[in-house]
Design a protein around this motif. Sequence first.
Motif, PDB file in Angstrom:
ATOM      1  N   GLU A  62     -12.882   2.095  -7.797  1.00 26.64           N
ATOM      2  CA  GLU A  62     -12.052   1.271  -8.570  1.00 26.64           C
ATOM      3  C   GLU A  62     -12.345  -0.181  -8.154  1.00 26.64           C
ATOM      4  OE1 GLU A  62      -8.553   4.429  -9.118  1.00 26.64           O
ATOM      5  OE2 GLU A  62      -8.629   3.026  -7.260  1.00 26.64           O
ATOM      6  N   HIS A 107      -3.205  -2.459  -4.745  1.00 20.00           N
ATOM      7  CA  HIS A 107      -3.961  -1.409  -5.006  1.00 20.00           C
ATOM      8  C   HIS A 107      -4.884  -0.919  -3.770  1.00 20.00           C
ATOM      9  CE1 HIS A 107      -8.383  -0.121  -5.942  1.00 20.00           C
ATOM     10  NE2 HIS A 107      -7.738   0.327  -6.882  1.00 20.00           N
ATOM     11  N   LYS A 108      -5.001   0.500  -3.709  1.00 23.39           N
ATOM     12  CA  LYS A 108      -5.546   0.905  -2.707  1.00 23.39           C
ATOM     13  C   LYS A 108      -6.947   2.023  -3.280  1.00 23.39           C
ATOM     14  CE  LYS A 108      -6.136   2.237   1.648  1.00 23.39           C
ATOM     15  NZ  LYS A 108      -6.447   1.606   2.858  1.00 23.39           N
ATOM     16  N   GLN A 109      -7.806   2.016  -2.787  1.00 19.97           N
ATOM     17  CA  GLN A 109      -8.919   2.822  -3.278  1.00 19.97           C
ATOM     18  C   GLN A 109      -8.430   4.500  -2.969  1.00 19.97           C
ATOM     19  OE1 GLN A 109     -11.817   2.438  -5.046  1.00 19.97           O
ATOM     20  NE2 GLN A 109     -11.699   4.527  -4.949  1.00 19.97           N
ATOM     21  N   ARG A 110      -8.639   5.189  -3.886  1.00 22.63           N
ATOM     22  CA  ARG A 110      -8.416   6.492  -3.491  1.00 22.63           C
ATOM     23  C   ARG A 110      -9.562   7.140  -2.728  1.00 22.63           C
ATOM     24  NH1 ARG A 110      -5.123   5.341  -7.966  1.00 22.63           N
ATOM     25  NH2 ARG A 110      -3.312   6.799  -8.304  1.00 22.63           N
ATOM     26  N   TYR A 156       2.106   1.805  -3.170  1.00 19.46           N
ATOM     27  CA  TYR A 156       0.985   2.081  -4.289  1.00 19.46           C
ATOM     28  C   TYR A 156       0.845   3.668  -4.075  1.00 19.46           C
ATOM     29  CZ  TYR A 156      -3.278   1.747  -7.122  1.00 19.46           C
ATOM     30  OH  TYR A 156      -3.974   1.910  -7.893  1.00 19.46           O
ATOM     31  N   LYS A 157       0.804   4.178  -2.732  1.00 22.21           N
ATOM     32  CA  LYS A 157       0.431   5.428  -2.553  1.00 22.21           C
ATOM     33  C   LYS A 157       1.543   6.368  -2.658  1.00 22.21           C
ATOM     34  CE  LYS A 157      -1.182   4.808   1.590  1.00 22.21           C
ATOM     35  NZ  LYS A 157      -1.713   4.766   3.037  1.00 22.21           N
ATOM     36  N   TYR A 183       0.247  -5.397  -6.494  1.00 23.22           N
ATOM     37  CA  TYR A 183       0.728  -4.049  -6.661  1.00 23.22           C
ATOM     38  C   TYR A 183       0.063  -3.528  -5.534  1.00 23.22           C
ATOM     39  CZ  TYR A 183       1.511  -5.854 -11.233  1.00 23.22           C
ATOM     40  OH  TYR A 183       2.392  -6.346 -12.370  1.00 23.22           O
ATOM     41  N   ALA A 211     -10.479  -3.599  -8.207  1.00 20.46           N
ATOM     42  CA  ALA A 211      -8.899  -4.113  -8.439  1.00 20.46           C
ATOM     43  C   ALA A 211      -9.230  -5.706  -8.622  1.00 20.46           C
ATOM     44  CB  ALA A 211      -8.441  -3.593  -7.075  1.00 20.46           C
ATOM     45  N   GLU A 256      -3.599  -6.907  -8.994  1.00 17.92           N
ATOM     46  CA  GLU A 256      -3.586  -5.465  -8.583  1.00 17.92           C
ATOM     47  C   GLU A 256      -3.714  -5.403  -6.974  1.00 17.92           C
ATOM     48  OE1 GLU A 256      -5.672  -2.901 -12.190  1.00 17.92           O
ATOM     49  OE2 GLU A 256      -6.986  -3.787 -10.794  1.00 17.92           O
ATOM     50  N   GLN A 257      -4.541  -6.011  -6.540  1.00 16.40           N
ATOM     51  CA  GLN A 257      -4.501  -6.160  -5.070  1.00 16.40           C
ATOM     52  C   GLN A 257      -3.624  -6.675  -4.199  1.00 16.40           C
ATOM     53  OE1 GLN A 257      -8.196  -5.263  -3.727  1.00 16.40           O
ATOM     54  NE2 GLN A 257      -6.790  -4.811  -1.842  1.00 16.40           N
ATOM     55  N   GLU A 299       0.878  -1.017   0.047  1.00 10.56           N
ATOM     56  CA  GLU A 299      -0.147   0.045  -0.047  1.00 10.56           C
ATOM     57  C   GLU A 299       0.866   1.263  -0.058  1.00 10.56           C
ATOM     58  OE1 GLU A 299      -3.946  -1.146   2.341  1.00 10.56           O
ATOM     59  OE2 GLU A 299      -3.099   0.595   2.967  1.00 10.56           O
TER      60      GLU A 299
END
Lengths: 53, 218
Positions: free
Chosen positions: B93, B105-108, B57-58, B103, B95, B99-100, B54
Amino acid sequence: MSDNSYRLVVSVIGTLAGAFIFFGGYVAGTHGWWWAGVLVLALFPIINKLISH
Amino acid sequence: METDFLLSYIQNVFDVFSQGSFAVFAGVMALGGWLVIVWLLFFAGLHLYGEMLEDRYKKDWEWVLLAIDVPIENVQTPKAVEQTFNHLAGALENASFPEQYIYGHKQRWFSFEIISIEGYIQFLIRTERKFYDLVVASIYAQYPNAEVIEVEDYVNNVPEKYPNEFYNIWGADFGLAEHEAFPLRMYEQFKNSIGKDIVLSDPMGTFLESFSRIGAGE
């Protein structure tokens, strides 16, 4: 925590888990395969590389 | 056969606990105790790995703070705000598994704030740069005469530690008056008819009034 710290801690945890699995098998069996215990140490660089960028 | 195995297992357990501490530890490991430790380590490692992904990703996210000024003549019902939130739901989004978990993935997300600095009330939306256009479009769709300006984060201009020589701090949060099974009071229930064609509907009136009374230096 920084990225490096995360990698370090996760690698240590993975290596520890491997060591416990080996130890459980070692004391349950005929105390053979001691060299597999040495190979557990190789988990650290392997995990560290796997989770790097 | 199964009974014999069970009995010998129980006998082993008793034998293990009648020895020294290291022998007990080794015995517990041999009897499957390693499973518990590895189970705990696995979830601790997975959690930390997730946090690491995370963070990665951020890393490149850029936050913007938008100040919304709506002219007083722009009369709208609270339904407009509901529509704005509906519009922003488009940011969701979905994912995929890689992606989860590969990578990270984190919801914006968005943060909606109402602030009062010395009595001057501002509506702020904090969002990630990627959704800047979505936020601005959702505001203009409901409030065509509104002004949306990118502003500096007011948090940067306040002290980091409280209480200090000049300022004290006070906080509160809202709780439910009844059991959570009861529905929330919606803005429709705040409507007051003061004439045949005039209906007042301002669920935030009381709240904003107290905000406007914040004095100098507060």
